[in-house]
Scaffold this active site. Structure first.
Site, PDB file in Angstrom:
ATOM      1  N   GLU A 111       0.812  -1.217   0.000  1.00 41.58           N
ATOM      2  CA  GLU A 111       0.000   0.000   0.000  1.00 41.58           C
ATOM      3  C   GLU A 111       0.845   1.267   0.000  1.00 41.58           C
ATOM      4  OE1 GLU A 111      -3.918   1.683   2.357  1.00 41.58           O
ATOM      5  OE2 GLU A 111      -2.504   0.411   3.438  1.00 41.58           O
ATOM      6  N   ASP A 112       1.942   1.278   0.715  1.00 48.51           N
ATOM      7  CA  ASP A 112       2.689   2.519   0.945  1.00 48.51           C
ATOM      8  C   ASP A 112       4.061   2.582   0.278  1.00 48.51           C
ATOM      9  OD1 ASP A 112       0.587   3.328   2.538  1.00 48.51           O
ATOM     10  OD2 ASP A 112       1.521   2.680   4.403  1.00 48.51           O
TER      11      ASP A 112
END
Length: 290
Positions: A111-112
């Site tokens: 996600e990051d």
């Protein structure tokens, strides 16, 4: 996996993180603790039950996540990797398997950190990928604040997490985030705190993780219900020492009574209620602390 891990988890869940303080703002010692990243050796020491292959998997996951989050920071200004390292440590502490600990370390990389699912599968295999993607999917579910919705969301969490280990990783992720809410912007802090009380703490309770439930509640309480928190805090300041003395007196009386009956080999334990648990009890008893 429930049968495989349940006894190990419940046997190791006497898990103490931050003891709730009278003030919600992090003090100097807490800040120093937060800035201390759990090392890979710290995590492995918590998991002596792992075989060589499991230990190697965790070492690789640790280095991979550390590199992936090199340029990232948290709201506090601390290195972002403090968070996944703490999640991995917490999972090892409660006796989780190597794939789950690795997923805890890696849970934010897709996600990051622009890590692709194919890269994740190539490096760590489909089992770790499934766990990480499950945690990522749970993170996309949003709390809206209505009690009926909260119950629906708890059910959705359970249905979405086909592997119970996904829920446990997510709980440890939320626990550390809740313990560092002092640094989160106020509007977002309130939402996270309410979400923690209404969604995550009940899930921990349903999984039999009572200590984690209490930790989640006490971390979120000052920010979700600040006025009620202050009232409990002030009441404890006023009556706390009296309650401790009464508890100590009761414990001594019990030991004396047992000894008088010839019972010598025993152990007594006592505990203080968490702030939020005490608040709920005080509400039921119209704020009578006696």
């Amino acid at each position: 996996y429930t049968k495989q891990f349940c006894s190990r988890i419940l046997g190791r869940l006497e898990y103490v993180s931050h003891v709730p303080s009278l003030e919600p703002i992090a003090n100097e010692s807490m800040i120093r603790s937060m800035l201390s990243v759990k090392s890979c050796n710290d995590i492995l020491k918590e998991a002596p039950y792992l075989d060589d292959a499991g230990r190697e998997l965790i070492k690789r996951a640790y280095l991979f996540a550390e590199k992936a989050h090199t340029t990232h920071t948290r709201y506090s200004g601390e290195p972002y990797f403090v968070h996944p390292a703490q999640v991995g440590f917490s999972l090892a502490h409660v006796g989780m398997d190597a794939h789950t600990i690795a997923a805890g370390l890696l849970h934010d990389t897709i996600e990051d950190a622009d890590v692709t699912p194919s890269d994740m599968a190539k490096e760590f295999g489909p089992e770790v990928l499934d766990l990480v993607e499950g945690v990522t999917k749970l993170g996309s579910l949003r709390y809206q604040g209505l009690e009926r919705h909260a119950e629906s969301l708890r059910k959705l969490f359970a249905a979405t997490a086909k592997d119970i280990r996904v829920l446990i990783v997510k709980l440890m992720d939320r626990l550390h985030n809740a313990q560092t809410l002092a640094h989160v912007p106020e509007q977002k802090r309130k939402r996270i705190a309410l979400e923690t009380l209404d969604i995550y703490a009940p899930i921990a309770d349903r999984l039999g993780m009572s200590v984690v439930k209490s930790e989640l509640e006490d971390a979120a309480f000052p920010y979700a219900l600040p006025e009620q928190y202050k009232r409990v805090r002030d009441l404890l300041k006023e009556r706390g020492s009296e309650t401790e003395q009464r508890l100590e007196k009761t414990e001594k009386g019990l030991k004396r009574a047992l000894a008088q009956t010839g019972i010598r080999d025993f152990r007594t334990e006592s505990r203080k209620k968490g702030f939020y648990s005490l608040f709920r009890k005080l509400e039921r008893k119209e704020w009578d602390i006696t």
